[in-house]
Design an enzyme around this catalytic site. Sequence first.
Site, PDB file in Angstrom:
ATOM      1  N   ASN A   1       0.814  -1.207   0.000  1.00  0.00           N
ATOM      2  CA  ASN A   1       0.000   0.000   0.000  1.00  0.00           C
ATOM      3  C   ASN A   1       0.851   1.262   0.000  1.00  0.00           C
ATOM      4  OD1 ASN A   1      -1.956   2.015   0.393  1.00  0.00           O
ATOM      5  ND2 ASN A   1      -3.208   0.729   1.706  1.00  0.00           N
ATOM      6  N   ASP A   2       1.317   1.701   1.165  1.00  0.00           N
ATOM      7  CA  ASP A   2       2.024   2.976   1.275  1.00  0.00           C
ATOM      8  C   ASP A   2       3.265   3.040   0.383  1.00  0.00           C
ATOM      9  OD1 ASP A   2       0.164   3.779   3.140  1.00  0.00           O
ATOM     10  OD2 ASP A   2       1.386   3.191   4.856  1.00  0.00           O
ATOM     11  N   VAL A   3       3.937   1.912   0.179  1.00  0.00           N
ATOM     12  CA  VAL A   3       5.191   1.920  -0.581  1.00  0.00           C
ATOM     13  C   VAL A   3       4.952   2.074  -2.078  1.00  0.00           C
ATOM     14  CG1 VAL A   3       6.395   0.562   1.154  1.00  0.00           C
ATOM     15  CG2 VAL A   3       5.268  -0.615  -0.749  1.00  0.00           C
TER      16      VAL A   3
END
Length: 247
Positions: free
Chosen positions: A173-175
Amino acid sequence: LLNSYSGLAACAAGFAVDNNILIVAGSLVGASGIILTRIMCVAMNRTLAHVLFGGFGTADSTGVGGGRDYGPVRSGGAEEAAMLLESAESVAFVPGYGLAVAQAQHAVRELGDILEERGVNVSYAIHPVAGRMPGHMNVLLAEANVPYPQLKEMEDVNPEFNRCDVALVIGANDVTTPIARTDPASPIYGMPILDVDHAKSIVVIKRSMGRGYAGIDNSLYTDPKTGMLFSDAKAGLENLIAAVKEL
């Protein structure tokens, strides 16, 4: 960081009871925990104080959509994604925390083997903090006997996404959030990410549209090139394997 504290506590206990084994073991655990903490802070472009007290959100476990307006999201089934993978010349797997939780490393290796047998160039894009700690994803994939030359670190694989036909994001997700490069108001602005959005086509396997650790929506999901396959990582990969075998 908490692991390092436990090591330092053991070291202090060793001094208190005059036990050299406790002193040495505690020092090693404490030092390694601090080193890993520093690596993760650098990978997220954050100070330790910001990570601990910066007001990051928590993952949203609500259903698809999570009660928020994400804009147009294109979702599909395993059959559609399988056709996309099978017709590609190059595929980059992007494993994340969701893959680690689902223990889906053997399934992704099986899918990679099948695609390789059909002439597809397969690689694995590894972000420094994918999984629970630095190196976690490398260990998981090594456990599944993924060939080491196929594992590519972020700085090596990012220039290749422009030439990648399909990027298959598995529980990351965030990466992979593009606004980390473009939006100064974002809490993860400046954090190095995998340039998944530069691939020609993107398939994301994810249980829901819930947010990641940073508590922000991922604009990758609304990219016109992105197709969402809503599923647990392991189940989604198994469905993809079955669909590819039928082609």
